[in-house]
Design a protein around this motif. Structure first.
Motif, short mmCIF file in Angstrom:
data_model
loop_
_atom_site.label_atom_id
_atom_site.label_comp_id
_atom_site.label_asym_id
_atom_site.label_seq_id
_atom_site.Cartn_x
_atom_site.Cartn_y
_atom_site.Cartn_z
N ASP A 72 8.35 16.12 -16.43
CA ASP A 72 7.26 16.89 -15.80
C ASP A 72 6.10 17.07 -16.78
O ASP A 72 4.93 17.04 -16.39
N THR A 73 6.45 17.30 -18.05
CA THR A 73 5.39 17.53 -19.05
C THR A 73 4.55 16.26 -19.24
O THR A 73 3.32 16.33 -19.34
N ASN A 78 -0.60 13.49 -18.29
CA ASN A 78 -1.35 12.39 -17.69
C ASN A 78 -2.45 12.94 -16.76
O ASN A 78 -3.61 12.49 -16.81
N ILE A 79 -2.08 13.95 -15.96
CA ILE A 79 -3.06 14.54 -15.03
C ILE A 79 -4.15 15.28 -15.79
O ILE A 79 -5.34 15.18 -15.47
N LEU A 80 -3.77 15.99 -16.86
CA LEU A 80 -4.77 16.70 -17.67
C LEU A 80 -5.78 15.72 -18.26
O LEU A 80 -6.98 16.00 -18.31
N GLY A 172 1.50 21.95 -13.99
CA GLY A 172 2.93 21.63 -14.02
C GLY A 172 3.49 21.11 -12.70
O GLY A 172 4.45 20.35 -12.68
N PHE A 173 2.93 21.55 -11.57
CA PHE A 173 3.40 21.07 -10.26
C PHE A 173 2.47 20.01 -9.67
O PHE A 173 2.70 19.52 -8.55
N ALA A 174 1.40 19.69 -10.39
CA ALA A 174 0.41 18.76 -9.84
C ALA A 174 0.98 17.34 -9.73
O ALA A 174 1.81 16.93 -10.54
N VAL A 175 0.53 16.61 -8.71
CA VAL A 175 0.96 15.22 -8.54
C VAL A 175 -0.25 14.37 -8.14
O VAL A 175 -1.22 14.89 -7.58
#
Ligand code: ATP
Length: 386
Positions: A72-73, A78-80, A172-175
């Motif tokens: 998850d981290t 990656n999203i950040l 943390g929950f972003a996809v």
């Protein structure tokens, strides 16, 4: 706190040489399930940052959960990176990985969470809400354009920088959604969950959900900012979830009496059960609530201006008179309508917030779900106030 105790959860120097070579960790700013956030300073520049130290050792949790946390981290990192440079998304500065810990270094938000700000002020003016919601919709428009769904938008995950601008954090929950992909996982925070997230976890024959869940959460946040209480709330969580499923909320009196029509209209177009009929972030930004009303061209009329001036001066003197000679408060008014008396209204509101804890101070180990607990506090029960 004694130094040993304060530092007890810090990884040893041997476990994180690279991090300690560049940064000096300082006091704890907040804690998550498997992480601690601390202020830190960069040795070379002296600049302050916030470091999130995530334990992936498997010592504090089952191995498979530690593995999941690690995956998850990496997804969050990656999203950040995809969001880097956006003015209202938390800046991601640096990262380090060891076999037992991951360190994420972020820009520091000294003003903490929007949640804490609300705890202090109870509710926000329309003007302040407009600024915050505009920035929030800017973020949502940006992430949705990159097919990112945040899935946990709430005042605890919105930090405030030195100028009180927002910084959306905790991805943390972003996809990242693939083309045509629908989500089915039940995740988020109860009071902010969209109805379609609940449906998908309850019924087999319903479609999954998508980015519209963030718009629903924006509606809940906006309602909460303006009134100081969440739109969907019940002492029993099942009842609260039922209210969400049916979209049952109201602009109740007196909290909403002085709030204009535009924000109510916007909220009612965000808290729409059918996700396809909900506004998009771009449509929300084009709503009249965000458009300043333009004053008509001014013309100078000497007589009218003179008359208006006289009225203003008279009004000012009357106001001053009432300020220094307030009308007496009668016993009848106090008994029949205490809420109409401003000092009493403030007192009653304060008592209600203290007793029911719509806004609760964050304390060590406090569970954030307490925001939605409508139970009198223990010490009040002891005093026979129940
Ligand atoms: N950049 C920052 N500046 C200041 N304070 C921060 C920053 N990042 C986090 N914090 C504080 O630390 C708290 C916990 O951080 P964060 O929200 O990232 O953890 P979490 O997502 O709750 O953790 P977990 O997902 O492991 O449960 C925040 O609620 C906030 O008070």
């Amino acid at each position: 706190m004694a130094k040993d105790e304060a530092d007890s959860d810090l990884p040893s120097h041997d476990q994180a040489k690279e991090f300690y070579a560049k940064y000096d960790p300082k006091e704890v700013l907040g804690r998550g399930v498997s992480s601690v956030v601390r202020r830190c300073t960069e040795k070379e520049t002296g600049k302050e940052y916030a470091v999130k130290i995530i334990d992936i050792s498997g010592e504090k949790q089952e191995n498979y959960i530690a593995e999941q946390t690690k995956r998850d981290t990496f997804r969050e990192m990656n999203i950040l990176r995809m969001c880097s440079g956006h003015p209202y998304i938390i800046g991601f500065h640096d990262s380090f990985e060891t076999p037992t810990f991951i360190f994420l270094v972020f820009e520091l938000c000294k003003h903490g969470e929007l949640f804490d700000y609300l705890t202090q002020v109870v509710s926000l003016s329309e003007k302040r809400t407009r600024v915050i919601m505009k920035q929030l919709f800017d973020v949502v428009e940006f992430i949705h354009s990159k097919n990112i769904v945040h899935r946990d938008l709430k005042p605890e995950n919105i930090l405030l920088d030195d100028n009180l601008n927002i910084k959306v954090s905790d991805f943390g929950f972003a996809v990242v959604l693939e083309d045509g992909e629908e989500l089915t996982e039940l995740c988020g925070t109860p009071g902010y969950l969209a109805p379609e997230v609940l449906s998908v976890s309850m019924y087999d024959d319903v479609p999954g959900y998508g980015r519209e869940v963030d718009i629903w959460a924006c509606g809940v946040i906006m309602y909460t900012l303006l009134s100081g209480a969440p739109p969907f709330w019940h002492r029993k969580q099942m009842q609260m979830l039922r209210m969400i499923m049916h979209g049952t909320y109201a602009f109740g009196s007196p909290e909403w009496d002085d709030i204009s029509q535009a924000p109510k209209d916007l909220i009612s177009k965000l808290l729409v059960l059918d996700p396809k009929k909900r506004l998009t972030a771009t449509e929300a930004l084009n709503h009249p609530f965000f458009k300043r009303e333009l004053a008509p061209e001014k013309q100078f009329f000497a007589r009218r201006t003179f008359r208006a001036g006289i009225i203003c001066v008279r009004f000012f003197y009357r106001l001053k008179y009432f300020y220094y000679n307030p009308p007496p408060i009668s016993k009848e008014v106090i008994q029949t309508n205490p809420y109409s008396v401003k000092p009493l209204r403030k007192l009653l509101d304060n008592c209600a917030f203290r007793m029911y804890g719509h806004w609760v101070k964050k304390a060590e180990n406090q569970n954030r779900a307490a925001l939605f607990e409508h139970a009198p506090r223990e010490e009040w029960l002891d005093l026979g106030y129940s």
